[in-house]
Design a protein around this motif. Structure first.
Motif, PDB file in Angstrom:
ATOM      1  N   ALA A   1      27.363  12.493  24.950  1.00 45.19           N
ATOM      2  CA  ALA A   1      26.970  11.272  24.232  1.00 45.19           C
ATOM      3  C   ALA A   1      27.278  10.039  25.070  1.00 45.19           C
ATOM      4  O   ALA A   1      26.527   9.052  25.066  1.00 45.19           O
ATOM      5  CB  ALA A   1      27.690  11.207  22.888  1.00 45.19           C
TER       6      ALA A   1
ATOM      7  N   LYS B   1      27.017   9.667  28.222  1.00 48.74           N
ATOM      8  CA  LYS B   1      25.987   9.455  29.241  1.00 48.74           C
ATOM      9  C   LYS B   1      24.864   8.562  28.719  1.00 48.74           C
ATOM     10  O   LYS B   1      24.277   7.759  29.465  1.00 48.74           O
ATOM     11  CB  LYS B   1      25.434  10.789  29.710  1.00 48.74           C
ATOM     12  CG  LYS B   1      26.442  11.625  30.495  1.00 48.74           C
ATOM     13  CD  LYS B   1      25.862  12.978  30.879  1.00 48.74           C
ATOM     14  CE  LYS B   1      26.891  13.815  31.654  1.00 48.74           C
ATOM     15  NZ  LYS B   1      26.368  15.171  31.969  1.00 48.74           N
ATOM     16  N   THR B   2      24.556   8.700  27.441  1.00 49.01           N
ATOM     17  CA  THR B   2      23.525   7.839  26.851  1.00 49.01           C
ATOM     18  C   THR B   2      23.978   6.387  26.826  1.00 49.01           C
ATOM     19  O   THR B   2      23.180   5.469  27.034  1.00 49.01           O
ATOM     20  CB  THR B   2      23.188   8.325  25.423  1.00 49.01           C
ATOM     21  OG1 THR B   2      22.640   9.633  25.501  1.00 49.01           O
ATOM     22  CG2 THR B   2      22.199   7.394  24.732  1.00 49.01           C
TER      23      THR B   2
ATOM     24  N   LYS C   1      23.481   5.007  30.190  1.00 42.66           N
ATOM     25  CA  LYS C   1      22.049   4.759  30.397  1.00 42.66           C
ATOM     26  C   LYS C   1      21.645   3.426  29.748  1.00 42.66           C
ATOM     27  O   LYS C   1      20.924   2.615  30.339  1.00 42.66           O
ATOM     28  CB  LYS C   1      21.228   5.906  29.812  1.00 42.66           C
ATOM     29  CG  LYS C   1      19.747   5.841  30.157  1.00 42.66           C
ATOM     30  CD  LYS C   1      19.525   6.091  31.650  1.00 42.66           C
ATOM     31  CE  LYS C   1      18.060   6.214  32.006  1.00 42.66           C
ATOM     32  NZ  LYS C   1      17.857   6.436  33.446  1.00 42.66           N
ATOM     33  N   LEU C   2      22.112   3.207  28.528  1.00 44.03           N
ATOM     34  CA  LEU C   2      21.823   1.954  27.832  1.00 44.03           C
ATOM     35  C   LEU C   2      22.371   0.769  28.623  1.00 44.03           C
ATOM     36  O   LEU C   2      21.704  -0.265  28.750  1.00 44.03           O
ATOM     37  CB  LEU C   2      22.435   1.990  26.427  1.00 44.03           C
ATOM     38  CG  LEU C   2      22.330   0.710  25.598  1.00 44.03           C
ATOM     39  CD1 LEU C   2      20.869   0.417  25.256  1.00 44.03           C
ATOM     40  CD2 LEU C   2      23.156   0.828  24.316  1.00 44.03           C
TER      41      LEU C   2
ATOM     42  N   ARG D   1      18.230   8.028  21.027  1.00 45.77           N
ATOM     43  CA  ARG D   1      18.647   8.579  22.317  1.00 45.77           C
ATOM     44  C   ARG D   1      17.426   8.927  23.174  1.00 45.77           C
ATOM     45  O   ARG D   1      17.360   8.572  24.357  1.00 45.77           O
ATOM     46  CB  ARG D   1      19.496   9.824  22.100  1.00 45.77           C
ATOM     47  CG  ARG D   1      19.937  10.508  23.397  1.00 45.77           C
ATOM     48  CD  ARG D   1      20.649  11.806  23.112  1.00 45.77           C
ATOM     49  NE  ARG D   1      19.776  12.764  22.417  1.00 45.77           N
ATOM     50  CZ  ARG D   1      20.185  13.928  21.942  1.00 45.77           C
ATOM     51  NH1 ARG D   1      21.452  14.285  22.067  1.00 45.77           N
ATOM     52  NH2 ARG D   1      19.345  14.735  21.315  1.00 45.77           N
ATOM     53  N   ASN D   2      16.460   9.602  22.581  1.00 45.27           N
ATOM     54  CA  ASN D   2      15.261   9.980  23.330  1.00 45.27           C
ATOM     55  C   ASN D   2      14.453   8.753  23.753  1.00 45.27           C
ATOM     56  O   ASN D   2      13.868   8.721  24.833  1.00 45.27           O
ATOM     57  CB  ASN D   2      14.394  10.923  22.499  1.00 45.27           C
ATOM     58  CG  ASN D   2      15.069  12.264  22.260  1.00 45.27           C
ATOM     59  OD1 ASN D   2      16.001  12.624  22.983  1.00 45.27           O
ATOM     60  ND2 ASN D   2      14.620  12.988  21.251  1.00 45.27           N
TER      61      ASN D   2
ATOM     62  N   ILE E   1      15.672   5.760  24.453  1.00 40.20           N
ATOM     63  CA  ILE E   1      16.362   5.122  25.579  1.00 40.20           C
ATOM     64  C   ILE E   1      16.054   5.845  26.885  1.00 40.20           C
ATOM     65  O   ILE E   1      15.649   5.240  27.883  1.00 40.20           O
ATOM     66  CB  ILE E   1      17.887   5.095  25.339  1.00 40.20           C
ATOM     67  CG1 ILE E   1      18.231   4.151  24.181  1.00 40.20           C
ATOM     68  CG2 ILE E   1      18.635   4.662  26.606  1.00 40.20           C
ATOM     69  CD1 ILE E   1      19.684   4.239  23.733  1.00 40.20           C
ATOM     70  N   TRP E   2      16.248   7.164  26.885  1.00 33.12           N
ATOM     71  CA  TRP E   2      16.092   7.942  28.104  1.00 33.12           C
ATOM     72  C   TRP E   2      14.631   8.072  28.537  1.00 33.12           C
ATOM     73  O   TRP E   2      14.321   7.925  29.724  1.00 33.12           O
ATOM     74  CB  TRP E   2      16.671   9.351  27.912  1.00 33.12           C
ATOM     75  CG  TRP E   2      18.163   9.404  27.974  1.00 33.12           C
ATOM     76  CD1 TRP E   2      19.043   9.336  26.940  1.00 33.12           C
ATOM     77  CD2 TRP E   2      18.969   9.542  29.160  1.00 33.12           C
ATOM     78  NE1 TRP E   2      20.336   9.438  27.377  1.00 33.12           N
ATOM     79  CE2 TRP E   2      20.326   9.561  28.744  1.00 33.12           C
ATOM     80  CE3 TRP E   2      18.679   9.658  30.522  1.00 33.12           C
ATOM     81  CZ2 TRP E   2      21.382   9.694  29.646  1.00 33.12           C
ATOM     82  CZ3 TRP E   2      19.732   9.790  31.421  1.00 33.12           C
ATOM     83  CH2 TRP E   2      21.070   9.804  30.986  1.00 33.12           C
ATOM     84  N   GLU E   3      13.772   8.375  27.594  1.00 36.39           N
ATOM     85  CA  GLU E   3      12.389   8.711  27.936  1.00 36.39           C
ATOM     86  C   GLU E   3      11.444   7.514  27.808  1.00 36.39           C
ATOM     87  O   GLU E   3      10.975   6.960  28.795  1.00 36.39           O
ATOM     88  CB  GLU E   3      11.907   9.873  27.059  1.00 36.39           C
ATOM     89  CG  GLU E   3      12.706  11.157  27.254  1.00 36.39           C
ATOM     90  CD  GLU E   3      12.561  11.731  28.651  1.00 36.39           C
ATOM     91  OE1 GLU E   3      11.482  11.540  29.255  1.00 36.39           O
ATOM     92  OE2 GLU E   3      13.517  12.345  29.144  1.00 36.39           O
TER      93      GLU E   3
END
Length: 812
Positions: free
Chosen positions: A592, A594-595, A598-599, A653-654, A656-658
């Motif tokens: 968690a 890691k997200t 990323k943010l 989460r998806n 943010i990443w994708e």
């Protein structure tokens, strides 16, 4: 002229737990979370489950409290006045057991005043630890002060709280809803107190099953009766067989002679006897289990009790008198063997009633106790059970099954010390029961009644009640207390229903049921609108956490090692805890985290661009990501209202990443920088405004879940406190030639083609064919994917190294 690009305005490389300290310390002094009783905003109230403070909070409690905090933060953002109190349970048996363990004494070995002092010592050593864990986890209680104002924290042993418990007893007594009676009760010899049925658990315990030889008086025949409780032979009142059992019909109306005690008891047919169990004959004693109790009532038999209030066998147990139950059993078995009355014995697993707290086997003895009338309320309680909104709905069945199982009224008095005292005095001369007026906390065992003489006989000598209330009689007033019942009657008149009861499924039959019952009896209303019932937090493999197994996860260590934010995000995305157990491990919490990084990196990128005004025209690619964003906002708002942070959390989460980082930022990057003026100022402004619109909105919908990182980023980027902002309203989704998911799919195809050809993502594409729907973002595609020639039709990508081999066709 192109818009100038700034330097990154966020100094820290990554989000770090050290950044949380100053933020959670501000929680205590931040008055914006304080409940305002004079506000015109709609009310949202959470009847938080006050944890026992004699032990540090466990990982399950911290998980559910951060989820409750998400409920509170969200409702503040959508305009509610929120009661979210910090309650600490400092009453009852767990506190006494902790004191007994610490000081190595038993309650009955010291004077009451001295034992109460021991309990308070235990409490003062542990209460601050619980509050500290909640603070570090970012839990935004209405107040961190313990007082008597609405929204303040409370302790269940405070004079104000105990006075309200006593006031509810006084009202219910005066209305005839409580009575006193001597009945056979569940009794824990270890805790030395009566227990309600809801406080009894069952455990399969290894024990011996003895075949005992009885004699039929009229014929002299030997009959065999199997039992696990030979020590209760002296309490045997009847021998029964099943009416369909042909073996024993001939003995109907005859008598059996009990071994060792030589007592005559009738032999009768009764369906309770199971022909398949043992010999098919059963000795009915007072009392081995609840079945015996019901049987004695049905047959109108006079019980003979062999066990006393000290947990030891009495004179009715013959040679075992004065011994503990287990030692007495050994003694009776020894005597039976001397008389050659045991025909066989074997080891079995026996389902045994035990005390849910001390785990001692339950005995059944007569005691005079106070009872709340509940049996005549079953129909109304069933109506409430069906009216209450359950999250999830499957938990409703637990409550309904419990209501259907009720067989006796609720015993509410206990023979303990550290709890709220029963407010009664007795006239020594005539026995008159004096119930004092409401309004203060009474301790009848140590103080005189607030009257000079008995209203009935005029005597001035009184004896105070020494018993205390069952902990559930105390705990069942929490929604009344936080809504100001008796203390703030005008507020309670306006707000007679608490919004939410969050709690564990294992206490549905106690805390939830008793609260619904008692509050209905007092107010004639359903006290809760919603009940949010959580499952458990288990280890990585799905096993229950246990100190003996060594798989316990210490929440204090989690907060120290990772900080609050990774833990909170894990709590949101791990699953729906109202439907399944949560699996917890360091690895899942690290994932968690890691997200969050990323943010942070996405925010650093966005911070390079000025926060421009919304342009008059939004470019097609920007409209596509905004449609995706506003769909996420709409879904989050609806699901958050129903206490579901899991499904939105996974989508966030998806996203943010994708959607945002991997696709939108990559495809729009050249337009946002516009370093060579390939794009118009209007096109650049649209990209930059969209970056900020997506990030600022994303931070707002994440704020209830991860309050620290979102507050830090929002303050640095936009200069405001995110927790004072309103939750985003979903904008209308604009009809678009393509869905953002279709763009993502095409991007992946292009990236895969380059990877399969051994190229980097920056390498040039000689020729690209895409679907006509993507014509409106032609420039974005060409610059982001380094395309020399872009045409429309059936999907094809041509790479420079091997143009013939790398031509790949397919529909986008």
């Amino acid at each position: 002229m192109p818009i100038a690009i700034n330097q990154v305005t966020i100094a820290e490389k990554n989000w770090d737990k050290s950044l949380e300290k100053s933020m959670y310390e501000e929680l205590k002094s931040d008055k914006s979370y304080k409940f305002d009783p004079d506000s015109d905003k709609p009310l949202f109230s959470i009847d938080t489950p006050p944890p026992y403070v004699n032990t540090p909070i466990h990982i399950g409690q911290l998980t559910t409290y951060v989820l409750m905090d998400m409920f509170a933060r969200f409702h503040r953002m959508i305009g509610y006045n929120v009661i979210f109190p910090l309650g600490l349970d400092r009453n009852g048996l767990p506190i006494e057991m902790a004191a007994e363990k610490k000081f190595k004494v038993k309650l009955n070995q010291v004077k009451r005043e001295e034992f109460l002092s021991m309990c308070k010592t235990v409490l003062e050593e542990s209460s601050s630890t619980t509050a500290d864990s909640f603070l570090k986890a970012g839990v935004s209680f209405s107040s961190w002060e313990f007082g008597n104002k609405l929204g303040d924290g409370y302790m269940t042993d405070s004079p104000e709280y105990r006075a309200l418990t006593q006031a509810t007893f006084i009202d219910m007594w005066n209305r005839g809803l409580i009575y006193e009676s001597e009945r056979t009760n569940n009794y824990c010899p270890g805790c030395r107190t009566t227990l309600a049925d809801a406080e009894v658990d069952y455990l399969d315990i290894s024990t011996k099953f003895y075949d005992l030889a009885f004699t039929v008086k009229e014929t002299g025949e030997e009959i065999i009766i199997a039992t696990t409780r030979p020590e209760l032979l002296g309490s045997c009142a009847m021998v029964i067989y099943n009416p369909e059992d042909e073996r024993y019909k001939k003995f109907e109306g005859m008598h059996a002679i009990t071994p060792l005690f030589n007592k005559e008891v009738p032999i009768k047919a009764h369906p309770l006897a199971n022909p398949e169990k043992g010999s098919g004959l059963v000795m009915m004693c007072s009392f081995g289990d609840l079945t015996d109790i019901r049987f004695f009532r049905e047959m109108n038999l006079t019980p003979i009790y062999s066990i006393g209030a000290d947990g030891k066998l009495n004179e009715n147990a013959g040679p075992a008198a004065g011994l503990s139950v287990l030692k007495g059993r050994e003694k009776i078995v020894s005597e039976l063997k001397v008389q050659n009355k045991i025909r066989a014995e074997k080891q079995i697993m026996h389902r045994t009633p035990i005390c849910e707290r001390s785990k001692d086997p339950i005995e059944f003895i007569p005691m005079k106790e106070f009872y709340v009338k509940q049996l005549d309320q079953r129909e109304k309680m069933m109506e409430i059970a069906n009216s209450l909104n359950f999250f999830s709905s499957e938990s409703r069945k637990i409550l309904i099954d419990w209501i259907n199982s009720l067989s006796i009224d609720w015993p509410i008095s206990r023979r303990r010390y550290y709890a709220t005292e029963v407010p009664l005095w007795y006239c020594k001369k005539c026995g008159y029961k004096y119930v004092p007026p409401k309004g203060k906390y009474y301790q009848p065992w140590k103080e005189s009644p607030p009257i000079d003489k008995c209203p009935k006989c005029g005597s001035n000598e009184f004896e105070g009640e020494t018993r205390v209330f069952d902990t559930w009689f105390d705990s069942s007033i929490t929604p009344l207390y936080i809504h100001g019942y008796e203390r703030y009657p005008e507020f309670f008149r306006k707000h007679p229903q608490c919004t939410l009861r969050p709690q564990g499924k294992e206490i549905i039959r106690t805390w939830l049921y008793y609260t619904l019952l008692k509050c209905y009896l007092l107010t004639d209303k359903q006290i809760f609108r919603d009940a949010w019932i959580n499952y458990h937090v288990v280890d990585e493999k799905g096993n229950k956490m246990s100190k003996s197994v060594g798989n316990v996860i210490d929440p204090q260590k989690i907060l120290e090692q990772f900080g609050a934010e990774p833990f909170r995000l894990w709590a949101a995305i791990e699953g729906n805890i109202t439907e399944q157990d949560f699996r917890c491990s360091n690895e899942r919490i690290i994932g968690a985290g890691k997200t969050l990084n990323k943010l942070w990196n996405v925010a650093k990128y966005v911070s390079m661009f000025p926060n421009v005004a919304k342009p008059s025209k939004i470019m097609p690619l920007d409209r596509a990501i905004l449609n995706e964003l506003y769909s996420l906002v709409r879904d989050s708002r609806v699901r958050y209202k129903n206490y579901d942070f899991h499904n939105p959390g996974v989508r966030i989460r998806n996203f943010i990443w994708e959607s945002f980082a991997s696709h939108y930022i990559e495809v729009s990057k050249n337009r946002a920088y516009n370093s060579n003026s390939q794009f118009s100022d209007e096109e650049q402004a649209s990209a930059i405004w969209t970056l900020h619109e997506v990030l600022s909105t994303l931070l707002k919908i994440m704020a209830p879940i991860t309050p620290f990182i979102t507050a830090s980023l929002y303050k640095q980027l936009y200069g405001k406190n995110i927790h004072h902002e309103a939750f985003p309203e979903p904008e209308e989704i604009v009809e678009q030639e393509f869905k953002f998911s279709e763009l993502e799919e095409m991007d992946r195809k292009i990236w895969k083609s380059k990877k399969d050809a051994g190229l980097s993502l920056k390498d040039e594409i000689t020729h690209l064919h895409v679907h006509e729907k993507f014509r409106s973002i032609e420039k974005d595609l060409m610059f982001s994917h380094s395309v020399k020639k872009l045409e429309y039709g059936e999907y094809m990508v041509v790479l420079p190294e091997k143009p013939k081999e790398s031509a790949q066709r397919g529909k986008a």
